[in-house]
Scaffold this motif. Structure first.
Motif, PDB file in Angstrom:
ATOM      1  N   ASN B 122       0.878  -1.191  -0.257  1.00  0.00           N
ATOM      2  CA  ASN B 122      -0.022   0.131   0.042  1.00  0.00           C
ATOM      3  C   ASN B 122       0.789   1.074  -0.100  1.00  0.00           C
ATOM      4  O   ASN B 122       1.216   1.803   1.033  1.00  0.00           O
ATOM      5  CB  ASN B 122      -0.685   0.170   1.430  1.00  0.00           C
ATOM      6  CG  ASN B 122      -1.679   1.057   1.140  1.00  0.00           C
ATOM      7  OD1 ASN B 122      -2.171   1.670   0.265  1.00  0.00           O
ATOM      8  ND2 ASN B 122      -2.481   1.455   2.340  1.00  0.00           N
ATOM      9  N   LEU B 123       1.155   1.627  -1.149  1.00  0.00           N
ATOM     10  CA  LEU B 123       2.113   2.717  -1.139  1.00  0.00           C
ATOM     11  C   LEU B 123       1.713   4.051  -2.146  1.00  0.00           C
ATOM     12  O   LEU B 123       0.560   3.922  -2.656  1.00  0.00           O
ATOM     13  CB  LEU B 123       3.367   2.210  -2.022  1.00  0.00           C
ATOM     14  CG  LEU B 123       4.210   1.001  -1.274  1.00  0.00           C
ATOM     15  CD1 LEU B 123       5.368   0.513  -1.999  1.00  0.00           C
ATOM     16  CD2 LEU B 123       4.641   1.575   0.227  1.00  0.00           C
ATOM     17  N   VAL B 124       2.408   4.789  -1.966  1.00  0.00           N
ATOM     18  CA  VAL B 124       1.997   6.099  -2.887  1.00  0.00           C
ATOM     19  C   VAL B 124       2.892   6.451  -4.374  1.00  0.00           C
ATOM     20  O   VAL B 124       4.073   6.264  -3.834  1.00  0.00           O
ATOM     21  CB  VAL B 124       2.127   7.377  -1.969  1.00  0.00           C
ATOM     22  CG1 VAL B 124       1.747   8.689  -2.800  1.00  0.00           C
ATOM     23  CG2 VAL B 124       1.459   7.004  -0.753  1.00  0.00           C
ATOM     24  N   ASP B 125       2.488   6.802  -5.322  1.00  0.00           N
ATOM     25  CA  ASP B 125       3.411   6.989  -6.469  1.00  0.00           C
ATOM     26  C   ASP B 125       3.916   8.250  -6.497  1.00  0.00           C
ATOM     27  O   ASP B 125       3.432   9.148  -5.608  1.00  0.00           O
ATOM     28  CB  ASP B 125       2.680   6.243  -7.756  1.00  0.00           C
ATOM     29  CG  ASP B 125       1.614   7.313  -8.501  1.00  0.00           C
ATOM     30  OD1 ASP B 125       1.597   8.535  -7.616  1.00  0.00           O
ATOM     31  OD2 ASP B 125       1.048   7.135  -9.295  1.00  0.00           O
ATOM     32  N   GLN B 133      -0.979  -3.571  -5.036  1.00  0.00           N
ATOM     33  CA  GLN B 133      -0.605  -4.686  -5.996  1.00  0.00           C
ATOM     34  C   GLN B 133      -1.566  -4.887  -7.414  1.00  0.00           C
ATOM     35  O   GLN B 133      -1.245  -5.296  -8.387  1.00  0.00           O
ATOM     36  CB  GLN B 133      -0.722  -5.990  -5.312  1.00  0.00           C
ATOM     37  CG  GLN B 133      -0.129  -7.278  -6.054  1.00  0.00           C
ATOM     38  CD  GLN B 133      -0.207  -8.521  -5.165  1.00  0.00           C
ATOM     39  OE1 GLN B 133      -1.146  -8.607  -4.317  1.00  0.00           O
ATOM     40  NE2 GLN B 133       0.369  -9.548  -5.500  1.00  0.00           N
ATOM     41  N   GLU B 134      -2.853  -4.443  -7.001  1.00  0.00           N
ATOM     42  CA  GLU B 134      -3.906  -4.298  -8.143  1.00  0.00           C
ATOM     43  C   GLU B 134      -3.210  -3.665  -9.296  1.00  0.00           C
ATOM     44  O   GLU B 134      -3.413  -3.919 -10.346  1.00  0.00           O
ATOM     45  CB  GLU B 134      -4.993  -3.247  -7.682  1.00  0.00           C
ATOM     46  CG  GLU B 134      -5.883  -4.160  -6.647  1.00  0.00           C
ATOM     47  CD  GLU B 134      -6.443  -5.631  -7.340  1.00  0.00           C
ATOM     48  OE1 GLU B 134      -6.917  -5.251  -8.365  1.00  0.00           O
ATOM     49  OE2 GLU B 134      -6.240  -6.532  -6.885  1.00  0.00           O
ATOM     50  N   LYS B 135      -2.567  -2.641  -9.141  1.00  0.00           N
ATOM     51  CA  LYS B 135      -1.955  -2.001 -10.217  1.00  0.00           C
ATOM     52  C   LYS B 135      -0.881  -2.648 -11.228  1.00  0.00           C
ATOM     53  O   LYS B 135      -0.566  -2.080 -12.108  1.00  0.00           O
ATOM     54  CB  LYS B 135      -1.287  -0.543  -9.803  1.00  0.00           C
ATOM     55  CG  LYS B 135      -2.387   0.440  -9.193  1.00  0.00           C
ATOM     56  CD  LYS B 135      -2.699   1.657 -10.252  1.00  0.00           C
ATOM     57  CE  LYS B 135      -3.725   2.480  -9.787  1.00  0.00           C
ATOM     58  NZ  LYS B 135      -3.212   3.803  -9.345  1.00  0.00           N
ATOM     59  N   GLY B 206       7.915   5.911  -9.634  1.00  0.00           N
ATOM     60  CA  GLY B 206       8.429   6.010  -8.199  1.00  0.00           C
ATOM     61  C   GLY B 206       7.384   5.645  -7.042  1.00  0.00           C
ATOM     62  O   GLY B 206       6.269   6.239  -6.995  1.00  0.00           O
ATOM     63  N   LEU B 207       7.603   4.758  -6.255  1.00  0.00           N
ATOM     64  CA  LEU B 207       6.716   4.673  -5.190  1.00  0.00           C
ATOM     65  C   LEU B 207       7.484   4.784  -3.810  1.00  0.00           C
ATOM     66  O   LEU B 207       8.682   4.593  -3.500  1.00  0.00           O
ATOM     67  CB  LEU B 207       6.452   3.091  -5.084  1.00  0.00           C
ATOM     68  CG  LEU B 207       5.496   2.589  -6.366  1.00  0.00           C
ATOM     69  CD1 LEU B 207       5.033   1.212  -5.739  1.00  0.00           C
ATOM     70  CD2 LEU B 207       4.445   3.340  -6.550  1.00  0.00           C
ATOM     71  N   THR B 208       6.818   5.467  -2.807  1.00  0.00           N
ATOM     72  CA  THR B 208       7.249   5.717  -1.610  1.00  0.00           C
ATOM     73  C   THR B 208       5.961   5.484  -0.454  1.00  0.00           C
ATOM     74  O   THR B 208       4.775   5.091  -1.122  1.00  0.00           O
ATOM     75  CB  THR B 208       7.968   7.097  -1.326  1.00  0.00           C
ATOM     76  OG1 THR B 208       7.995   7.366  -0.175  1.00  0.00           O
ATOM     77  CG2 THR B 208       6.885   8.281  -1.608  1.00  0.00           C
ATOM     78  N   GLY B 209       6.279   5.895   0.673  1.00  0.00           N
ATOM     79  CA  GLY B 209       4.986   5.604   1.612  1.00  0.00           C
ATOM     80  C   GLY B 209       5.815   5.753   2.818  1.00  0.00           C
ATOM     81  O   GLY B 209       6.738   6.123   2.950  1.00  0.00           O
TER      82      GLY B 209
END
Lengths: 110, 297
Positions: B122-125, B133-135, B206-209
């Protein structure tokens, strides 16, 4: 960022040009170390000779690279040199260096 | 008396010798076989007529067999046919074996039940939108873990990723979804990632969270994660992390890792192999239950 304020400044991540500049300064400093036969720049016993022979390069290197990178590269140097020597030795003993297709040159151990 | 009965049994030619035999009875045992040999030689040409075709001699029959048949091959042609068929079959079976091997490798990596590597996150782009994961579903993705303050390896690997993406697009017609997950959420905000990644390839997401989500994600992907929790802003530090590309299938599940040993072409080739043998989950299940299922176990 003020001259008299001590606010911590969040440094921007180095971008491509900054990275390349840092690498360049590092290479200059390291080639200076090669000239005076210093393998491990973190070894205290070399401090004097580094200060004497490579202070200019060292200063530039430390300005262009952040402190954590300087530390990282300096720690890495002895390993890289060791690896290079081993490969050279192997070559002198006629060991064949096999370049496998699809792999980076010298991929093992890097 | 025995002598005479034997003589009487002799065929015509034998009888010619009969006077000699009578004269020298001692040679009798020797002369009889000789008479028999002669007898056979003379008899040979007399074969039963039924073996010779009507209106032809034997030699004529042999000739007609040679020219008349269409099925008969010369040895040379048979050899060529044998080699061609043999080479063809060897090639086919080798390809099939390779295909099944890669499939099995991917299958082993998928594991049973809960995935060994991967899973939900569950991250933020880099645009601030949620990313889970759906993406990953609907396309093959390549995941990479790193951080923007990485001194030398990450930039190298990201440049390589750019080459891999271009290679896949140009040579194999496959558009991969490249994803960069930061191991350093304290410094890598979406804005920082956006700027950082734009230098490598425009497609990279890029993903962060927050710290815990990133930590969980790294754990799920078995990425070594050493980022300290409490960091002061502006602090200068490095993060140790594993350096692998993770290839994910269009169902968001893990296929394989690609280590640093590959160059861009090698990595693209490996990815292409995996994509070409990829079979969706439903079809995989069906294969296993079918009568040829033992092949896939």
């Amino acid at each position: 960022m003020g001259l008299f304020r001590s606010d911590p400044v969040i440094p921007d991540p180095p971008n491509r040009s900054k990275r390349e500049k840092c690498w360049e300064s590092r290479d200059l400093f390291f080639s200076c170390l090669d000239r005076i036969d210093v393998v491990n720049p973190l070894d205290k016993k070399h401090d004097k000779i580094i200060a004497k022979e490579c202070s200019k390069e060292n200063k530039q290197y430390e300005t262009d690279c952040v402190a954590s990178w300087v530390k990282y590269f300096n720690q890495k140097r002895p390993f890289d040199i060791k690896k290079e020597r081993m490969l050279k030795e192997a070559e002198e003993q006629n060991a064949e260096v096999i370049q496998m297709p699809g792999y980076r040159p010298g991929a093992i151990g890097k | 008396m025995i002598r005479t009965t034997n003589l009487l049994r002799l065929p015509q030619l034998g009888r010619l010798f009969a006077p000699t035999v009578l004269r020298n009875s001692r040679c009798l045992s020797h002369t009889f076989p000789r008479a028999n040999e002669l007898n056979e030689q003379v008899m040979k040409p007399k074969k039963p007529l039924s073996r010779i075709p009507v209106g032809g001699s034997e030699s004529v029959r042999e000739q007609t067999v040679k020219t008349g048949s269409t099925v008969e091959f010369s040895t040379g042609r048979a050899l060529v046919l044998f080699l061609v068929v043999g080479a063809g079959l060897t090639y086919f079976f080798k390809q099939e074996k390779k295909r099944l091997e890669i499939q099995r490798e991917a299958e082993t990596n998928r594991g049973m039940g809960k995935p060994l590597i991967g899973g939900d996150f569950n991250l933020v782009d880099h645009n601030g939108n949620p990313f889970t994961q759906e993406k990953l579903k609907g396309k093959f993705s390549v995941l990479y873990f790193g951080f923007s303050h990485c001194p030398d390896i990450c930039p190298d690997e990201l440049d390589k990723l750019g080459l891999i993406l271009e290679n896949m697009k140009k040579n194999h017609g496959v558009t991969l979804q490249p994803i960069f997950i930061t191991c350093d959420p304290a410094r890598d905000s979406p804005e920082v990632l956006k700027e950082y990644l734009s230098e490598f390839h425009p497609d990279i997401i890029g993903l962060t969270g927050d710290y815990d989500e990133i930590k969980k994600c790294c754990k799920n992907f078995r990425v070594y994660f050493s980022t300290p929790r409490d960091l002061k802003p502006g602090q200068d530090y490095l993060v140790d992390h594993s350096i692998f590309f993770y290839l994910m299938d269009p169902e968001g599940e893990f296929i394989d890792v690609l280590g640093r040993q590959y160059d861009a072409e090698g990595a693209a080739e490996k990815i292409k192999q995996h994509i070409s043998v990829y079979v969706p989950k439903d079809a995989r299940e069906k294969q296993k239950q079918g009568w040829l299922g033992f092949l896939f176990k």
